[in-house]
Design a protein around this motif. Structure first.
Motif, PDB file in Angstrom:
ATOM      1  N   ALA A 178     -29.341 -48.645  -8.870  1.00  0.00           N
ATOM      2  CA  ALA A 178     -28.273 -47.754  -8.428  1.00  0.00           C
ATOM      3  C   ALA A 178     -26.963 -48.501  -8.248  1.00  0.00           C
ATOM      4  O   ALA A 178     -26.946 -49.690  -7.908  1.00  0.00           O
ATOM      5  N   ALA A 237     -26.023 -46.449  -2.608  1.00  0.00           N
ATOM      6  CA  ALA A 237     -26.882 -45.496  -1.904  1.00  0.00           C
ATOM      7  C   ALA A 237     -26.030 -44.756  -0.883  1.00  0.00           C
ATOM      8  O   ALA A 237     -25.189 -45.356  -0.209  1.00  0.00           O
ATOM      9  N   PRO A 244     -28.617 -51.794  -4.013  1.00  0.00           N
ATOM     10  CA  PRO A 244     -27.601 -51.158  -4.864  1.00  0.00           C
ATOM     11  C   PRO A 244     -26.424 -52.103  -5.104  1.00  0.00           C
ATOM     12  O   PRO A 244     -26.050 -52.892  -4.219  1.00  0.00           O
ATOM     13  N   CYS A 261     -24.769 -49.758   0.562  1.00  0.00           N
ATOM     14  CA  CYS A 261     -25.179 -48.460   1.094  1.00  0.00           C
ATOM     15  C   CYS A 261     -24.081 -47.906   1.991  1.00  0.00           C
ATOM     16  O   CYS A 261     -23.567 -48.618   2.861  1.00  0.00           O
TER      17      CYS A 261
END
Length: 306
Positions: A84, A87, A104, A108
């Protein structure tokens, strides 16, 4: 639609989180997976019921993950494998280990329902109303290992309206948070992280049901805030003839009497100073009702002591 679509892991569980998931999808971001708490027993049959976020994610055709914990290497590896960009976390319900925070590419972001550093922790909406705060809001915060201690990227402030309950404010802040996260993601490269000032830190402890009983010796303003701050859950309560009544909406008013004394036939109740008028309430096993409907079926005459 966003000009900067990202690959996002969404992490949230209750109804508060659902509008955020919706706007991320509507904005054109790619949702790599949705993480939420596992289904819990609910209802009379105590059958496992998916969380509001799980139900919405499945309706949108998104991949759902609901691990009991994120501490295992296997769970952390599965999370990292989603690759990702970022997040987005809102009322997820689990502590995120450092390996999850670091996975990520851009870390986040948390949507927190207070104006940090005031009301870090589990119950910021309840505590703001119970404390008599005039304003509250939403912060978009970079997550780190501490409890809501990370730097803030964006703030949205809103007044707490007279008579507003936690339920009503919850719904407003959910929508404000949804709009704010879309703005934050769009401007991510232009938002300088603002470290939180350690002056003014307060903690919003989780609401314990033992707090909910009303103390009529308090001033009317305090009783009113207690009722509104605990509405609809867990509900501020008192007893009459051995039956528990939950009070869900109220307003301070004039009146004088022994604390807990019903002063008229319209459910005005004396406090240590002043009085409160009850507007909505609920008997055990019954649904919420406005006071007029309630009193037709369950009269509480003047002079009754609660």
């Amino acid at each position: 639609m966003t000009k900067n679509p990202m690959r996002i892991i969404f992490m949230g569980t209750p109804e508060f989180s659902v509008p955020v998931l919706d706007v991320l999808v509507e904005a054109g971001h790619e949702i790599a997976a949705v993480y939420c708490q596992p289904p819990r027993p609910a209802g009379r049959g105590k059958k496992d019921r998916p969380s509001p976020v799980q139900a919405r994610a499945e309706a949108l055709g998104l991949e759902v993950c609901h691990p009991v914990s994120l501490k295992s290497q296997a769970e952390q590896a599965a999370f990292a494998a989603l690759k990702a960009d970022i997040a987005v976390v809102v009322a997820y319900g689990l502590i995120l280990p450092q390996a999850i925070l670091d996975a990520p590419a851009r870390g986040c972001l948390n949507i927190h329902a207070s104006l940090l550093p005031r009301w870090r922790g589990a119950a910021p909406i309840h505590r703001a109303i119970m404390a008599g705060d005039k304003t509250t809001g939403v912060c978009i915060m970079q997550m780190e290992a501490g409890l809501d201690t990370g730097p803030v990227l964006l703030r949205r402030e809103t007044p707490i309206e007279p008579g507003e309950t936690t339920g009503a404010l919850h719904d407003r802040l959910s929508e404000i948070g949804a709009a704010a996260i879309v703005d934050a993601l769009e401007q991510l490269d232009r938002l300088p992280p603002e470290p939180q000032d350690e002056v003014g830190v307060t903690y919003a402890q989780k609401i314990d049901k033992s707090e909910a009983r009303i103390d009529w010796a308090w001033r009317a303003a305090e009783v009113d805030r207690h009722i509104r701050g605990l509405s609809p859950f867990p509900g501020a309560w008192c007893e009459i003839d051995g039956q528990r009544l939950k009070f869900l909406a109220s307003r301070p008013t004039s009146g004088c009497g022994t604390p807990g004394e019903v002063l008229d036939d319209a459910l005005t109740i004396a406090c240590g100073q002043g009085a409160v008028e009850i507007l909505h309430l609920q008997r055990a096993g019954k649904g919420p009702q406005d006071k007029e409907t309630f009193l037709r079926g369950f009269p509480i005459p003047k002079g009754t002591r609660l």
